[in-house]
Design a protein around this motif. Sequence first.
Motif, PDB file in Angstrom:
ATOM      1  N   VAL A 114       0.927  -1.267   0.026  1.00 25.00           N
ATOM      2  CA  VAL A 114      -0.020   0.099  -0.310  1.00 25.00           C
ATOM      3  C   VAL A 114       1.149   1.435  -0.629  1.00 25.00           C
ATOM      4  CG1 VAL A 114      -1.627   1.108   1.236  1.00 25.00           C
ATOM      5  CG2 VAL A 114      -1.575  -1.122   1.408  1.00 25.00           C
ATOM      6  N   ARG A 115       0.714   2.749  -0.745  1.00 23.67           N
ATOM      7  CA  ARG A 115       1.557   3.090  -1.156  1.00 23.67           C
ATOM      8  C   ARG A 115       0.697   4.521  -0.771  1.00 23.67           C
ATOM      9  NH1 ARG A 115       4.249  -0.068   0.161  1.00 23.67           N
ATOM     10  NH2 ARG A 115       6.373  -0.271  -0.909  1.00 23.67           N
ATOM     11  N   ILE A 116       0.862   5.553  -0.348  1.00 21.04           N
ATOM     12  CA  ILE A 116       0.777   6.768   0.229  1.00 21.04           C
ATOM     13  C   ILE A 116       1.227   7.703  -0.145  1.00 21.04           C
ATOM     14  CG2 ILE A 116      -0.442   8.576   2.249  1.00 21.04           C
ATOM     15  CD1 ILE A 116      -1.718   5.442   2.966  1.00 21.04           C
ATOM     16  N   TRP A 117       0.852   9.289  -0.879  1.00 20.52           N
ATOM     17  CA  TRP A 117       1.703  10.682  -0.820  1.00 20.52           C
ATOM     18  C   TRP A 117       1.393  11.510  -0.351  1.00 20.52           C
ATOM     19  CZ3 TRP A 117       2.854  12.322  -6.944  1.00 20.52           C
ATOM     20  CH2 TRP A 117       3.007  13.094  -6.871  1.00 20.52           C
ATOM     21  N   LYS A 213       7.744   5.624 -10.107  1.00 22.98           N
ATOM     22  CA  LYS A 213       6.776   4.132 -11.141  1.00 22.98           C
ATOM     23  C   LYS A 213       5.907   3.747 -10.843  1.00 22.98           C
ATOM     24  CE  LYS A 213      10.904   5.243 -13.332  1.00 22.98           C
ATOM     25  NZ  LYS A 213      11.039   6.233 -14.403  1.00 22.98           N
ATOM     26  N   GLY A 214       5.475   3.272  -9.683  1.00 19.26           N
ATOM     27  CA  GLY A 214       4.780   2.936  -8.866  1.00 19.26           C
ATOM     28  C   GLY A 214       2.978   3.420  -8.863  1.00 19.26           C
ATOM     29  N   LYS A 215       2.635   3.618  -8.825  1.00 23.89           N
ATOM     30  CA  LYS A 215       0.817   4.215  -8.234  1.00 23.89           C
ATOM     31  C   LYS A 215       0.680   4.130  -7.393  1.00 23.89           C
ATOM     32  CE  LYS A 215      -1.184   3.535 -12.914  1.00 23.89           C
ATOM     33  NZ  LYS A 215      -1.040   4.544 -14.044  1.00 23.89           N
ATOM     34  N   PHE A 216      -0.245   4.953  -6.723  1.00 24.34           N
ATOM     35  CA  PHE A 216      -0.728   5.204  -5.280  1.00 24.34           C
ATOM     36  C   PHE A 216      -1.999   5.415  -4.929  1.00 24.34           C
ATOM     37  CE2 PHE A 216       2.699   7.718  -6.167  1.00 24.34           C
ATOM     38  CZ  PHE A 216       4.219   7.581  -4.947  1.00 24.34           C
ATOM     39  N   ASP A 217      -2.352   4.435  -3.712  1.00 27.56           N
ATOM     40  CA  ASP A 217      -3.637   3.977  -3.669  1.00 27.56           C
ATOM     41  C   ASP A 217      -4.247   5.550  -2.992  1.00 27.56           C
ATOM     42  OD1 ASP A 217      -3.425   0.874  -3.652  1.00 27.56           O
ATOM     43  OD2 ASP A 217      -2.012   1.593  -2.827  1.00 27.56           O
ATOM     44  N   ILE A 218      -3.659   6.399  -2.107  1.00 24.50           N
ATOM     45  CA  ILE A 218      -3.909   7.814  -1.811  1.00 24.50           C
ATOM     46  C   ILE A 218      -3.225   8.081  -2.360  1.00 24.50           C
ATOM     47  CG2 ILE A 218      -4.656   8.386   0.154  1.00 24.50           C
ATOM     48  CD1 ILE A 218      -5.839   6.091   1.497  1.00 24.50           C
ATOM     49  N   ILE A 219      -3.237   9.399  -2.633  1.00 23.26           N
ATOM     50  CA  ILE A 219      -2.649  10.628  -2.881  1.00 23.26           C
ATOM     51  C   ILE A 219      -3.123  12.070  -2.022  1.00 23.26           C
ATOM     52  CG2 ILE A 219      -1.534  12.494  -4.252  1.00 23.26           C
ATOM     53  CD1 ILE A 219      -1.718   9.705  -6.394  1.00 23.26           C
ATOM     54  N   PHE A 220      -2.409  12.693  -0.823  1.00 22.57           N
ATOM     55  CA  PHE A 220      -2.651  14.301  -0.242  1.00 22.57           C
ATOM     56  C   PHE A 220      -2.472  15.331  -1.408  1.00 22.57           C
ATOM     57  CE2 PHE A 220      -4.628  11.179   2.546  1.00 22.57           C
ATOM     58  CZ  PHE A 220      -5.360  12.004   3.522  1.00 22.57           C
ATOM     59  N   CYS A 221      -2.944  15.738  -1.747  1.00 16.07           N
ATOM     60  CA  CYS A 221      -2.218  17.467  -2.118  1.00 16.07           C
ATOM     61  C   CYS A 221      -3.558  18.660  -1.633  1.00 16.07           C
ATOM     62  CB  CYS A 221      -2.023  17.574  -3.893  1.00 16.07           C
ATOM     63  SG  CYS A 221      -1.349  18.639  -4.641  1.00 16.07           S
ATOM     64  N   ARG A 222      -2.835  18.669  -0.537  1.00 15.57           N
ATOM     65  CA  ARG A 222      -3.718  20.518   0.143  1.00 15.57           C
ATOM     66  C   ARG A 222      -3.270  21.154  -0.344  1.00 15.57           C
ATOM     67  NH1 ARG A 222      -6.792  17.276   4.918  1.00 15.57           N
ATOM     68  NH2 ARG A 222      -4.251  18.241   5.478  1.00 15.57           N
ATOM     69  N   ASN A 223      -4.204  22.327  -0.813  1.00 17.86           N
ATOM     70  CA  ASN A 223      -3.950  23.911  -0.444  1.00 17.86           C
ATOM     71  C   ASN A 223      -2.457  24.352  -1.176  1.00 17.86           C
ATOM     72  OD1 ASN A 223      -5.890  24.587   0.843  1.00 17.86           O
ATOM     73  ND2 ASN A 223      -5.349  23.148   3.067  1.00 17.86           N
ATOM     74  N   VAL A 224      -2.341  23.167  -2.177  1.00 13.64           N
ATOM     75  CA  VAL A 224      -0.902  23.689  -3.432  1.00 13.64           C
ATOM     76  C   VAL A 224      -1.445  23.903  -4.538  1.00 13.64           C
ATOM     77  CG1 VAL A 224       0.462  22.432  -4.325  1.00 13.64           C
ATOM     78  CG2 VAL A 224       0.236  21.159  -1.676  1.00 13.64           C
ATOM     79  N   VAL A 225      -2.323  23.024  -4.811  1.00 21.83           N
ATOM     80  CA  VAL A 225      -2.387  23.635  -6.473  1.00 21.83           C
ATOM     81  C   VAL A 225      -2.974  24.877  -6.932  1.00 21.83           C
ATOM     82  CG1 VAL A 225      -4.040  22.528  -8.894  1.00 21.83           C
ATOM     83  CG2 VAL A 225      -2.911  21.014  -6.673  1.00 21.83           C
ATOM     84  N   ILE A 226      -3.353  25.665  -5.450  1.00 23.95           N
ATOM     85  CA  ILE A 226      -4.283  26.837  -5.266  1.00 23.95           C
ATOM     86  C   ILE A 226      -3.956  27.953  -6.116  1.00 23.95           C
ATOM     87  CG2 ILE A 226      -4.293  27.317  -3.066  1.00 23.95           C
ATOM     88  CD1 ILE A 226      -6.855  28.122  -3.294  1.00 23.95           C
ATOM     89  N   TYR A 227      -2.386  27.397  -5.789  1.00 24.35           N
ATOM     90  CA  TYR A 227      -1.240  29.083  -5.859  1.00 24.35           C
ATOM     91  C   TYR A 227      -0.984  28.292  -7.170  1.00 24.35           C
ATOM     92  CZ  TYR A 227      -1.692  29.227  -1.447  1.00 24.35           C
ATOM     93  OH  TYR A 227      -1.411  29.913   0.322  1.00 24.35           O
ATOM     94  N   GLN A 243      -1.443   8.754 -11.716  1.00 24.57           N
ATOM     95  CA  GLN A 243      -0.591   8.140 -10.574  1.00 24.57           C
ATOM     96  C   GLN A 243      -1.185   7.846  -9.881  1.00 24.57           C
ATOM     97  OE1 GLN A 243       2.848   9.466 -11.370  1.00 24.57           O
ATOM     98  NE2 GLN A 243       3.514   7.191 -10.049  1.00 24.57           N
ATOM     99  N   LEU A 244      -2.126   7.237  -9.644  1.00 23.80           N
ATOM    100  CA  LEU A 244      -3.841   6.283  -8.724  1.00 23.80           C
ATOM    101  C   LEU A 244      -3.479   4.956  -9.186  1.00 23.80           C
ATOM    102  CD1 LEU A 244      -6.494   9.078  -7.813  1.00 23.80           C
ATOM    103  CD2 LEU A 244      -5.260   8.214  -6.086  1.00 23.80           C
ATOM    104  N   ALA A 245      -3.414   3.954  -8.498  1.00 22.81           N
ATOM    105  CA  ALA A 245      -4.136   2.953  -8.452  1.00 22.81           C
ATOM    106  C   ALA A 245      -5.568   2.926  -9.047  1.00 22.81           C
ATOM    107  CB  ALA A 245      -3.671   1.855  -8.215  1.00 22.81           C
ATOM    108  N   PRO A 246      -6.057   2.187  -8.977  1.00 20.90           N
ATOM    109  CA  PRO A 246      -7.663   1.653  -9.703  1.00 20.90           C
ATOM    110  C   PRO A 246      -8.527   1.403  -7.903  1.00 20.90           C
ATOM    111  CG  PRO A 246      -6.571   0.126 -10.839  1.00 20.90           C
ATOM    112  CD  PRO A 246      -5.820   0.534 -10.459  1.00 20.90           C
ATOM    113  N   GLY A 247      -9.218   2.582  -7.959  1.00 22.48           N
ATOM    114  CA  GLY A 247     -10.012   2.827  -7.250  1.00 22.48           C
ATOM    115  C   GLY A 247      -9.148   3.284  -5.785  1.00 22.48           C
ATOM    116  N   GLY A 248      -8.477   3.798  -6.550  1.00 20.17           N
ATOM    117  CA  GLY A 248      -7.561   5.437  -5.171  1.00 20.17           C
ATOM    118  C   GLY A 248      -8.218   6.776  -4.661  1.00 20.17           C
ATOM    119  N   TRP A 249      -7.247   7.135  -4.037  1.00 22.83           N
ATOM    120  CA  TRP A 249      -8.653   8.459  -3.130  1.00 22.83           C
ATOM    121  C   TRP A 249      -7.565   9.195  -3.434  1.00 22.83           C
ATOM    122  CZ3 TRP A 249     -12.888   8.334  -0.561  1.00 22.83           C
ATOM    123  CH2 TRP A 249     -13.534   6.502   0.155  1.00 22.83           C
TER     124      TRP A 249
END
Length: 289
Positions: A114-117, A213-227, A243-249
């Motif tokens: 399980v990989r989380i970013w 190289k691999g996919k992530f099950d969960i990615i958090f990117c909060r209050n970054v892209v707004i800039y 970059q998300l795995a199937p079913g990823g969040w």
Amino acid sequence: MSPLPLGGAHAPSDAELGTIAQVLYEHAGIVLAPGKASMVQSRLGKRLRALGLKDYASYIKLVTSDEGQDERREMISALTTNVTNFFRENHHFDTLRNTALPPLLAKARAGQKVRIWSAGCSNGQEAFTIAMVLADMAQDLAKLDIRILATDIDPRMVARGREALYDAATLATIPKPMQRFAQLEAGGVRIVPPLRALVSFNELNLHQNWPMKGKFDIIFCRNVVIYFSPEDQAKLWKRFEAQLAPGGWLFVGHSERVPLDGGTALTTAGITTYRLPEAASPNGGPKWH
């Protein structure tokens, strides 16, 4: 040459501010909003003082030169907003605990990884909050192949995350049952070793190549892209989706929205929360757990 007072002797001119904004955008993708001259003066004036430069023209000459790579990083660091707290936007961590993590823990206990970013992780409090939720849910966490990647463009924030030492006042933002994961020290509170081992910190510019190289099950990117500019935001949402795995969040900030009318497979899964389908069902529709 007399030293500049802290904060700089004067505000940058409109032309100088425009050049600084261009450098910031070209190298970090960050859009410097109009009316930020006083902020630039406050933050970059300290860099002028440290370098012994008398004016912004000299500073701009440095950061736009081939020899100015290190100072460009310092400039980006100075102009990057790093606001974070443990358990910030707590509804996301409720979703983790109640919905996202239980099947992922089952997956890990079945021998899968399980990989989380945490992208744009600032000083690491977001990544360590995720780790706290995981550790609270799984006493066997050390036996599972679960890892959290935490990245930020600011090398100083990455270094702070690796150090995992925070002001004692931050303890108040951690729920009491979770405070066992932060040990009081003379310099503040430090995240306990098992959680530090769970998180890897690396410097990463989101607008450049991603080495993962691999996919992530969960990615958090909060209050970054707004800039970022609308065009760069659209590109990044697609890159995160890829970059998300199937079913990823995908969890984004309270002021951010992923447009769902542009061919994306993501669907809304909660407040500023998105998810990919697990896989296509025989009739072509999304298949969920």
